[in-house]
Scaffold this motif. Structure first.
Motif, short mmCIF file in Angstrom:
data_model
loop_
_atom_site.label_atom_id
_atom_site.label_comp_id
_atom_site.label_asym_id
_atom_site.label_seq_id
_atom_site.Cartn_x
_atom_site.Cartn_y
_atom_site.Cartn_z
N PHE A 1 -2.51 7.37 45.01
CA PHE A 1 -2.40 7.64 43.58
C PHE A 1 -1.36 8.73 43.32
N ALA A 2 -0.78 8.72 42.12
CA ALA A 2 0.26 9.67 41.76
C ALA A 2 -0.31 11.08 41.60
N ILE A 3 0.56 12.07 41.77
CA ILE A 3 0.18 13.47 41.58
C ILE A 3 -0.04 13.73 40.09
N PRO A 4 -1.15 14.37 39.71
CA PRO A 4 -1.40 14.62 38.28
C PRO A 4 -0.42 15.64 37.69
N ALA B 1 -10.31 14.75 44.95
CA ALA B 1 -10.68 13.55 45.69
C ALA B 1 -11.81 12.80 45.02
N SER B 2 -12.74 13.53 44.43
CA SER B 2 -13.91 12.90 43.81
C SER B 2 -13.56 12.07 42.59
N HIS B 3 -12.55 12.52 41.84
CA HIS B 3 -12.31 11.94 40.53
C HIS B 3 -10.98 11.19 40.41
N GLU B 4 -10.23 11.05 41.51
CA GLU B 4 -8.95 10.35 41.40
C GLU B 4 -9.15 8.87 41.04
N PHE C 1 -1.91 17.96 47.15
CA PHE C 1 -3.02 17.07 47.51
C PHE C 1 -2.50 15.66 47.76
N ARG C 2 -2.86 15.08 48.88
CA ARG C 2 -2.39 13.75 49.23
C ARG C 2 -3.52 12.75 49.06
N SER C 3 -3.36 11.88 48.10
CA SER C 3 -4.37 10.86 47.84
C SER C 3 -4.39 9.85 48.98
N THR C 4 -5.58 9.54 49.47
CA THR C 4 -5.70 8.53 50.52
C THR C 4 -5.47 7.12 49.96
N ILE D 1 -3.46 31.30 39.90
CA ILE D 1 -3.20 30.06 39.17
C ILE D 1 -2.01 29.33 39.77
N GLN D 2 -1.04 30.07 40.30
CA GLN D 2 0.09 29.44 40.97
C GLN D 2 -0.37 28.74 42.24
N ARG D 3 -1.33 29.33 42.91
CA ARG D 3 -1.89 28.69 44.11
C ARG D 3 -2.60 27.39 43.74
N LEU D 4 -3.30 27.37 42.62
CA LEU D 4 -4.00 26.16 42.19
C LEU D 4 -3.02 25.05 41.83
N ILE D 5 -1.91 25.40 41.22
CA ILE D 5 -0.87 24.41 40.92
C ILE D 5 -0.40 23.77 42.23
N ALA D 6 -0.21 24.61 43.24
CA ALA D 6 0.22 24.09 44.54
C ALA D 6 -0.84 23.17 45.14
N VAL D 7 -2.10 23.52 44.99
CA VAL D 7 -3.18 22.67 45.52
C VAL D 7 -3.12 21.29 44.88
N VAL D 8 -2.92 21.24 43.57
CA VAL D 8 -2.84 19.95 42.89
C VAL D 8 -1.65 19.15 43.39
N ARG D 9 -0.51 19.79 43.49
CA ARG D 9 0.71 19.08 43.83
C ARG D 9 0.80 18.71 45.31
#
Length: 211
Positions: free
Chosen positions: A124-127, A75-78, A118-121, A108-116
């Motif tokens: 913005f597109a998913i990284p 959220a900070s850097h989107e 995450f809903r930008s307010t 690390i699989q959990r972190l991938i899920a966190v990225v994907r």
């Protein structure tokens, strides 16, 4: 301009076992990527000593759980184009991730899920995601690091294949740090300046092919 978030632990922060201290800014692998990719890319280095993929460390003053902090970073850097997830070594501590490559890969699989997930307010597109399996541990005479990691050397050698399986399942890019650099025997965990730069060059090359 492309934005790349480098989300990692002490290897991203630039821990220098020789001091102990911190590598010069130019020697840290996110800085090498920035230099190699030029002004069209913005690199955000977000490294924290001791950070795990998704596990608590109740001995630490700062929150080391990567899964809990990552949404705030997103959220900070989107908007972010690529997230590099370079974590897992600290999961090999028995009091955090349980000490196995399996648990690091699950984290690390959990972190991938966190990225994907995450809903930008701002819509913005998913990284994109690039995961980096850590370099294998090596034997050391340092008593503290031997106590923390000495029993996990064999497990650390399984990280490359464990992360490769996650990358295949999740359809994301994977770079094995162990193919490009080696930990210093000073503490058995961290990279000297030369190996830190080498990792940066390898990641920059991988990113160039994507851009």
């Amino acid at each position: 301009m492309k934005t790349i978030l480098c989300y990692g632990d002490s290897l991203t922060w630039g821990y220098d076992a020789e001091g102990p201290g911190r590598h010069a800014y130019a020697d840290r692998w996110p800085s090498v990527i920035a230099h190699q990719l030029g002004d069209d890319v913005r690199i955000i280095p977000e490294g924290l000593n001791g950070r795990t993929t998704a596990y608590d460390d109740h001995l630490a003053a700062a929150d080391r759980n990567g899964a809990r902090i990552l949404p705030t970073m997103l959220a900070s850097h989107e908007p972010i184009d690529v997230v590099i997830l370079a974590l897992g070594t600290n999961d090999l501590k028995r009091h955090t991730g349980g000490g196995t490559a399996f648990q690091a890969a699950a984290g690390i699989q959990r972190l991938i899920a966190v990225v994907r997930e995450f809903r930008s307010t701002m819509g913005f597109a998913i990284p994109d995601v690039l995961i980096v399996s850590p370099p294998a541990l090596v034997p050391t005479q340092d008593p503290d690091f031997h106590q923390m990691f000495g029993g996990a050397i064999e497990e650390s050698r399984q990280l490359k294949s464990a992360y490769a399986r996650v990358a295949q399942q999740e359809q994301c890019a994977h770079l094995a740090a162990s193919d490009h650099c080696m930990a210093t025997p000073l503490d058995g965990v961290h990279l000297d300046a030369e190996n830190t730069r080498t990792l940066g060059f390898a990641l920059a090359s991988a990113l160039k092919s994507r851009f």
